[in-house]
Write a protein that holds these residues in place. Structure first.
Motif, short mmCIF file in Angstrom:
data_model
loop_
_atom_site.label_atom_id
_atom_site.label_comp_id
_atom_site.label_asym_id
_atom_site.label_seq_id
_atom_site.Cartn_x
_atom_site.Cartn_y
_atom_site.Cartn_z
N SER A 103 0.17 -1.37 -0.35
CA SER A 103 0.09 0.38 0.30
C SER A 103 1.11 1.70 -0.10
N GLU A 104 0.24 2.36 0.35
CA GLU A 104 1.15 3.42 0.04
C GLU A 104 1.23 4.10 1.86
N LEU A 105 2.46 4.91 2.10
CA LEU A 105 2.97 4.27 2.83
C LEU A 105 2.62 5.40 4.21
N PHE A 106 1.95 4.77 5.07
CA PHE A 106 1.18 5.75 6.34
C PHE A 106 2.25 5.99 7.03
N ASP A 107 2.07 7.11 7.86
CA ASP A 107 2.79 8.15 9.10
C ASP A 107 1.56 9.27 9.63
N PRO A 108 0.72 8.00 10.21
CA PRO A 108 -0.01 9.36 11.39
C PRO A 108 0.09 9.70 12.41
N PRO A 109 -0.86 10.06 13.74
CA PRO A 109 -0.55 10.36 14.50
C PRO A 109 -0.30 9.56 15.65
N LYS A 110 0.04 9.85 16.83
CA LYS A 110 0.04 8.72 17.65
C LYS A 110 -1.64 8.13 18.07
#
Length: 301
Positions: A103-110
């Motif tokens: 998938s695409e790269l995800f970098d959400p908040p905690k």
């Protein structure tokens, strides 16, 4: 006589204890709050909204990997929905299908919570690292260096499956062989997946060059059973003694053998015998050692 500020001298110890208890009780909520960890990032959605390479999800394993390709979580599938909890310390991550699609790269908040998440895998093309494996007509011992995948997905990377006769795996526990034979029904196959770092025999009808994926984790501790075990060497070039040094109980190793694809025979090394009778002097990365042990032990690489 005036009354002391905190009562009589006889009561002072009790008063001190009471004050200490009160202070501890007042501090408990703050301490408990400090010890609480933030909840993980949670993703969930309907199975019907998951696609892999443009096709509906067939229920095969989906892993969550970080930017170092380390697996940090696995998607849980229910009858109608899926969910996954991703540790906050995982950093940026991707979803990876069993065939290697990403998938695409995800970098959400905690502590992010994503409800009714539409998961699309295969939208991003990331070239997998590979290594060149030369196969000769006949028997070949190889170490699978990709991540753990179903045999079907592994064979999608194979150059010509019509030339593949059989795959064997040595099952150390039980001292038996498992096999996969292309074209036979699933109910008679005893190998369902190829596991990262595990050694397999491939018998092929003609010489082939396989661009084998090399994105798996080969390190760790593996079991050497009493009897014969096939172990893939994941370290750098090494002497036989350096290999024995990686074994928890070197004295348990009676001998180890390495398949010689040129002669289609085994070369051997037997600890304690003079150098002139040994047939193995250097072990190279991805060599497969067929180890004969008198008792169970482990090897760590």
């Amino acid at each position: 006589m005036p009354t002391p500020l905190f009562g009589s001298l006889a009561h002072r110890p009790l008063l001190v204890v009471a004050l200490l208890i009160a202070a501890l009780l007042a501090a408990l909520p703050a301490a408990a709050s400090a010890q609480q960890t933030e909840p993980p990032r949670l993703y969930w959605g309907s199975n019907d909204t998951v696609t892999v390479d443009g096709q509906p999800w067939d229920g095969s394993t989906i892993q969550v990997i970080d930017e170092d390709d380390t697996v940090v979580a696995t998607v849980e599938r229910e009858s109608m929905s899926w969910s996954v909890e991703i540790p906050n310390d995982a950093g940026a991550f991707r979803f990876r299908a069993s065939n290697g699609s990403l998938s695409e790269l995800f970098d959400p908040p905690k502590s992010t919570v994503e409800e009714n998440f539409i998961l699309t895998i295969g939208s991003v093309t990331v070239e997998r690292p590979t290594r060149e494996v030369a196969l000769v007509a006949g028997w070949n011992w190889v170490v699978w260096t990709g991540h753990t995948q179903s045999v079907t997905d592994v064979l999608e990377t194979f150059p010509d499956t019509s030339q593949l006769t059989v795959i064997f795996e040595r099952v150390a526990v039980g001292q038996r062989w498992s096999s996969y034979r292309p074209g036979l029904p699933a109910r008679v196959q005893s190998i369902a997946e190829l596991r990262s770092g595990v050694a397999y025999i491939l018998i092929v009808d003609s010489a082939l060059t396989w661009e084998m994926p090399s994105d798996g984790d080969l390190t760790g501790t593996r079991t050497i059973a009493a009897g014969f075990s096939a172990i893939g060497w994941a370290g750098p070039d090494a002497t036989p003694q350096e290999v024995l040094d990686a074994v928890a109980d070197p004295g348990a190793v009676a001998a180890f053998f390495r398949w010689n694809t040129a002669t289609q025979m085994y070369d051997s090394y037997r600890p304690g015998l003079p150098a002139r009778v040994q047939r193995i002097d250097t072990i190279r990365p991805f060599d497969v050692l067929f180890i004969h042990a008198t008792s169970a032990t482990t090897i760590t690489q």
